[in-house]
Design a protein around this motif. Structure first.
Motif, short mmCIF file in Angstrom:
data_model
loop_
_atom_site.label_atom_id
_atom_site.label_comp_id
_atom_site.label_asym_id
_atom_site.label_seq_id
_atom_site.Cartn_x
_atom_site.Cartn_y
_atom_site.Cartn_z
N MET A 1 19.66 -46.35 -36.10
CA MET A 1 18.69 -46.24 -35.04
C MET A 1 17.31 -46.31 -35.68
N LEU A 2 16.48 -47.20 -35.22
CA LEU A 2 15.14 -47.38 -35.76
C LEU A 2 14.13 -46.44 -35.14
N LEU A 3 14.30 -46.14 -33.87
CA LEU A 3 13.31 -45.35 -33.16
C LEU A 3 14.00 -44.43 -32.18
N LYS A 4 13.67 -43.15 -32.26
CA LYS A 4 14.23 -42.20 -31.32
C LYS A 4 13.15 -41.81 -30.32
N VAL A 5 13.40 -42.05 -29.06
CA VAL A 5 12.43 -41.74 -28.01
C VAL A 5 12.98 -40.57 -27.20
N ASN A 6 12.21 -39.51 -27.14
CA ASN A 6 12.61 -38.35 -26.35
C ASN A 6 12.33 -38.58 -24.88
N GLU A 7 13.14 -37.95 -24.05
CA GLU A 7 12.94 -38.06 -22.62
C GLU A 7 11.61 -37.42 -22.25
N ARG A 8 10.93 -37.99 -21.30
CA ARG A 8 9.64 -37.47 -20.86
C ARG A 8 9.81 -36.08 -20.26
N ILE A 9 8.91 -35.19 -20.62
CA ILE A 9 8.96 -33.82 -20.10
C ILE A 9 8.18 -33.78 -18.79
N ARG A 10 8.83 -33.30 -17.76
CA ARG A 10 8.14 -33.14 -16.49
C ARG A 10 7.18 -31.96 -16.59
N LYS A 11 6.13 -32.01 -15.83
CA LYS A 11 5.11 -30.96 -15.88
C LYS A 11 5.70 -29.59 -15.56
N VAL A 12 6.65 -29.51 -14.63
CA VAL A 12 7.24 -28.23 -14.27
C VAL A 12 8.11 -27.67 -15.40
N ASP A 13 8.57 -28.53 -16.30
CA ASP A 13 9.41 -28.09 -17.40
C ASP A 13 8.61 -27.76 -18.66
N SER A 14 7.34 -28.11 -18.68
CA SER A 14 6.54 -27.90 -19.89
C SER A 14 6.11 -26.43 -19.99
#
Length: 59
Positions: A1-14
Motif C-alpha cells: 500500500m503506497l498511501l493510507k487515507v483515513n476516513e474523514r471525521i465528522r464534526k460531531v465525532d471530533s
C-alpha cells in the motif's frame, strides 16, 4: 500500500476544543506552571477545568 487515507471525521465525532486569548505574560506563566508539572498546556488546562467542575458540583 503506497498511501493510507483515513476516513474523514465528522464534526460531531471530533474532539471538542476550548480556545481562549490571554496576554503574553499569562501564557508564559501558564507554560511555566505546565513545565513544573511536566505536562502540556492543554493537559494542565484540562485538569484545571475538571477540578473546577468537580468543586462546583460539591457546592
Amino acid at each position: 500500500m503506497l498511501l493510507k487515507v483515513n476516513e474523514r471525521i465528522r464534526k460531531v465525532d471530533s474532539t471538542p476544543t476550548i480556545q481562549c486569548r490571554v496576554s503574553d505574560e499569562t501564557f508564559k506563566q501558564f507554560s511555566k506552571l505546565a513545565g513544573h508539572y511536566n505536562c502540556s498546556n492543554a493537559e494542565l488546562l484540562r485538569a484545571l477545568i475538571d477540578n473546577g467542575l468537580k468543586n462546583h458540583q460539591k457546592s
